[in-house]
Design a protein around this motif. Structure first.
Motif, PDB file in Angstrom:
ATOM      1  N   THR A   1      48.467  47.119  43.276  1.00  0.00           N
ATOM      2  CA  THR A   1      48.247  45.732  42.886  1.00  0.00           C
ATOM      3  C   THR A   1      46.982  45.532  42.066  1.00  0.00           C
ATOM      4  OG1 THR A   1      47.968  43.475  43.735  1.00  0.00           O
ATOM      5  CG2 THR A   1      47.067  45.262  45.078  1.00  0.00           C
TER       6      THR A   1
ATOM      7  N   ASN B   1      45.768  42.633  42.210  1.00  0.00           N
ATOM      8  CA  ASN B   1      45.156  41.621  43.077  1.00  0.00           C
ATOM      9  C   ASN B   1      44.687  42.279  44.363  1.00  0.00           C
ATOM     10  OD1 ASN B   1      45.548  39.292  41.376  1.00  0.00           O
ATOM     11  ND2 ASN B   1      47.725  39.397  41.877  1.00  0.00           N
TER      12      ASN B   1
ATOM     13  N   ASP C   1      37.365  35.829  40.188  1.00  0.00           N
ATOM     14  CA  ASP C   1      38.527  36.540  39.638  1.00  0.00           C
ATOM     15  C   ASP C   1      38.319  38.046  39.641  1.00  0.00           C
ATOM     16  OD1 ASP C   1      36.588  36.717  37.708  1.00  0.00           O
ATOM     17  OD2 ASP C   1      37.879  36.151  36.022  1.00  0.00           O
TER      18      ASP C   1
ATOM     19  N   GLY D   1      38.773  40.342  42.156  1.00  0.00           N
ATOM     20  CA  GLY D   1      39.774  41.135  42.895  1.00  0.00           C
ATOM     21  C   GLY D   1      39.118  41.861  44.048  1.00  0.00           C
TER      22      GLY D   1
END
Length: 437
Positions: free
Chosen positions: A216, A218, A417, A419
């Protein structure tokens, strides 16, 4: 499979620990995916496999705890099955391969269990059909035997040289998967292209994935099994994936890298903190130290590293005592690993990971530490620190003023942002320290 003597010795040790009653260790059945003959890939029950070796469905093992006599139960296949499956060893031959006697058919096993009734000892069931089977044969009020649970945990916790050899095979395949993923991943690809690559390599290595892979962009979502995002240049791609060896022993490796370019300065700063936490935890792992201590040490190091970047403030010891580090690492440092990636947790996470000397914390983050107890020689564990910037968690803590004396919430806006980064290795505790598998 290991030699017959390995399984015979394990069963004898278990019988000597339990002493009385009939120990019942059922193997798994196939689980239909859409209909009976269309099943999910078969995975044997790990406790059955530890004591009986075979990765085949519809078998069961009994051990007379008083005498140590072991019997393997099952039905020989019919000619109709031979047509579809080819010739298979008889149950008698399977029993011989693990140094056990041939029991009867599964129907005869049912009669035997009902005859023993209250003297049957079993482990916690985790499949619905097994819960139903136990109720039908032993009564609705029958429960798993804690003495048997503790005896199995004691045996399976300490890995033998032959087990560690199998785990090394699993880790070798796992590392090859990660190397291929890093070489393959590129901007414009979907995450599932990388996920498919590594799963194919696990199968090519003679096993399957040891658990559903996390692949991922994310990484702040800790158990993210969605693979539909398009990779962008500079994304941090977090991959938590491990292979099983043919024997069933697991690898569990996590790596994080930047897609299509080197790490940025901001990414590298966070990466170095996580890498240092992993390196120092492995260096400090040894018999006699509590894994909870290693977890707290990693928390202080992470807090201190983020403090140097201006994201945290205050005393590291006080911050860890207050749980401030859990904003960035809300999971534990690691867990046992072996035939299960979270080894033996079907037997009870607290029984595996804690004891009378080490109780589970109730504090946010630290309560998710699966293994807190004192480490012993032969334990195989994961070491997997991480730093994550989870916007919803940051917003909640900021609104409620949680650990405000330790967190520079204003500075975190630039990381919303970002992660997450996690790094994970598999480690065996040796006589004086530890060794990375």
């Amino acid at each position: 499979m290991f030699p017959p003597a390995t399984y015979a010795t394990r069963r004898q040790q278990l019988a000597e620990s339990v002493q009385t009653g009939l120990i019942f260790l059922p193997g798994n059945r196939e689980a239909p995916m859409r209909y009976t003959d269309n099943a999910y890939p078969f995975r044997q029950d790990s406790n059955f496999r530890y004591f009986a070796g075979h990765n085949l469905p519809d078998l069961a093992l009994t051990i007379d705890a008083a005498t140590g006599a072991s019997r393997l139960w099952g039905d020989d296949i019919s000619l109709d099955h031979v047509i579809w499956m080819g010739e298979q060893p008889s149950v008698a031959e399977l029993a011989q391969q693990i140094g056990a006697e041939r029991g009867g058919t599964l129907a005869e096993l049912s009669a035997t269990l009902k005859a023993y009734a209250r003297d049957v000892k079993f482990l916690p069931p985790y499949r619905a059909e097994r819960v139903t089977f136990l109720k039908e044969h032993l009564g609705a009020d029958a429960g798993a035997d804690e003495g048997l649970i503790r005896a199995v945990i004691a045996l399976r916790s300490v890995k033998s040289a032959e087990e560690l050899e199998q785990m090394s095979i699993a880790v070798k395949t796992s590392l090859a998967m990660h190397a291929a993923a890093k070489a393959h991943a590129a901007p414009g690809q979907l995450e599932h292209e990388t996920a498919g690559l590594i799963e194919g390599m696990a199968i090519a290595g003679g096993g399957r994935l040891a658990y559903p892979a996390i692949v991922t962009r994310n990484g702040q979502i800790l158990h993210n099994h969605y693979h539909g995002n398009v990779l962008q240049k500079g994304d941090l791609l977090l991959i938590d994936a491990g292979a099983e060896a043919t024997s069933g022993y697991a690898g569990d490796i996590t790596r994080t890298f930047s897609v299509g370019q080197p790490l940025t300065k901001k990414q590298e700063e966070i990466y170095r903190i996580v890498d240092q936490a992993k390196t120092e935890a492995i260096a400090n792992a040894r018999p006699g130290i509590q894994n909870r201590t290693l977890h707290d040490q990693a928390g202080r190091l992470i807090f201190d590293g983020l403090k140097a970047l201006g994201l945290t403030k205050g005393d590291p010891d006080e911050s860890v005592a207050a749980g401030a580090h859990a904003l960035f690492m809300p999971h534990g440092l690691g867990h046992m690993i072996g035939l299960d990636v979270h080894d033996m947790e079907d037997l009870g996470e607290d029984l595996v990971g804690y004891d009378a000397e080490t109780q589970r914390s109730t504090q946010f983050g630290t309560r998710n530490l699966r293994l807190g107890r004192e480490l012993r020689e032969g334990f195989a564990i994961t070491v997997e620190p991480g730093i994550y910037f989870i916007p919803a968690l940051i917003d909640r803590w900021k609104a409620e003023g949680t650990c405000a004396e330790f967190i520079n919430f204003g500075k975190l806006e630039a990381y919303r942002d970002f992660g997450g980064i996690r790094l994970e290795d598999n480690v065996v505790i040796t006589g004086e320290g530890s060794r990375v598998l």
